[in-house]
Each structure stands twice: as structure tokens, then as C-alpha cells.
Design a protein around this motif. Sequence first.
Motif, PDB file in Angstrom:
ATOM      1  N   UNK A  83       0.856  -1.182   0.000  1.00 36.24           N
ATOM      2  CA  UNK A  83       0.000   0.000   0.000  1.00 36.24           C
ATOM      3  C   UNK A  83       0.893   1.232   0.000  1.00 36.24           C
ATOM      4  N   UNK A  84       0.635   2.124  -0.929  1.00 38.60           N
ATOM      5  CA  UNK A  84       1.399   3.367  -1.036  1.00 38.60           C
ATOM      6  C   UNK A  84       1.080   4.245   0.167  1.00 38.60           C
ATOM      7  N   UNK A  85       2.096   4.578   0.957  1.00 38.58           N
ATOM      8  CA  UNK A  85       1.892   5.345   2.192  1.00 38.58           C
ATOM      9  C   UNK A  85       2.458   6.768   2.103  1.00 38.58           C
ATOM     10  N   UNK A  86       2.578   7.296   0.907  1.00 39.56           N
ATOM     11  CA  UNK A  86       3.109   8.649   0.739  1.00 39.56           C
ATOM     12  C   UNK A  86       2.126   9.712   1.202  1.00 39.56           C
ATOM     13  N   UNK A  87       0.853   9.369   1.312  1.00 39.58           N
ATOM     14  CA  UNK A  87      -0.177  10.316   1.744  1.00 39.58           C
ATOM     15  C   UNK A  87      -0.846   9.801   3.016  1.00 39.58           C
ATOM     16  N   UNK A  88      -1.556  10.690   3.695  1.00 36.91           N
ATOM     17  CA  UNK A  88      -2.314  10.282   4.886  1.00 36.91           C
ATOM     18  C   UNK A  88      -3.382   9.262   4.518  1.00 36.91           C
ATOM     19  N   UNK A  89      -4.001   9.416   3.356  1.00 38.93           N
ATOM     20  CA  UNK A  89      -5.017   8.459   2.906  1.00 38.93           C
ATOM     21  C   UNK A  89      -4.394   7.074   2.723  1.00 38.93           C
ATOM     22  N   UNK A  90      -3.186   7.026   2.185  1.00 39.19           N
ATOM     23  CA  UNK A  90      -2.490   5.757   1.992  1.00 39.19           C
ATOM     24  C   UNK A  90      -2.165   5.089   3.313  1.00 39.19           C
ATOM     25  N   UNK A  91      -1.725   5.868   4.287  1.00 41.61           N
ATOM     26  CA  UNK A  91      -1.434   5.307   5.610  1.00 41.61           C
ATOM     27  C   UNK A  91      -2.712   4.764   6.245  1.00 41.61           C
ATOM     28  N   UNK A  92      -3.826   5.432   6.017  1.00 40.60           N
ATOM     29  CA  UNK A  92      -5.117   4.943   6.517  1.00 40.60           C
ATOM     30  C   UNK A  92      -5.511   3.637   5.851  1.00 40.60           C
TER      31      UNK A  92
END
Length: 96
Positions: free
Chosen positions: A9-18
Amino acid sequence: MLVLITYDVNTETAAGRGRLRKVAKQCVNYGRRVQNSVFECILDNAQCVMLKAKLSDIIDEDVDSLRFYYLGNNYKTKVEHIGVDRGVAADQTLIM
């Protein structure tokens, strides 16, 4: 059957971390973590279809990926482990 689920999962954004947290939470509900983004899950066909649908709804298919490896019911002859083992095997009883 034993299903090995892996995800990236791409975690470069807050949405990705979610999304990453949501994917991991769903996988924990069905099996055990054996590596950071790898889970062993003992599932019947209905559970497998349901989990795949839940995970597919969570990820962003443009930047994330899921992989399902179906090892079947005779998986004990197909899995070899070396090193530290994390927790209880997916097919063992856990008493709390």
C-alpha cells in the motif's frame, strides 16, 4: 485452505497510511501476520471471497496491490520456515 495474502500500500499520503491500517486490520481478523505485509489465513471459500472483496474495496488499485496465494488444504508440505516464528500458527488453537 491456507491462503497467503501479501499487500503493498502506497503510504506517501495520509489516505495511503489509513488504507494500510485498514488492510492490516482486516487481515488480522482472518489470520496471523508472518511478515510486515504478509498474512497466513485459514479460510473456507466463503470467507476467502468475503475477505478479498473487503480488501479490494479498501485499496486504491492505481497505487496499491494485493496478492493471494492459495496453498490449499495440504499446505503443511508446502511451507518451510527458518528463523524466529511469530506467534501461534494459523491452524493452531489460541486460548485467551
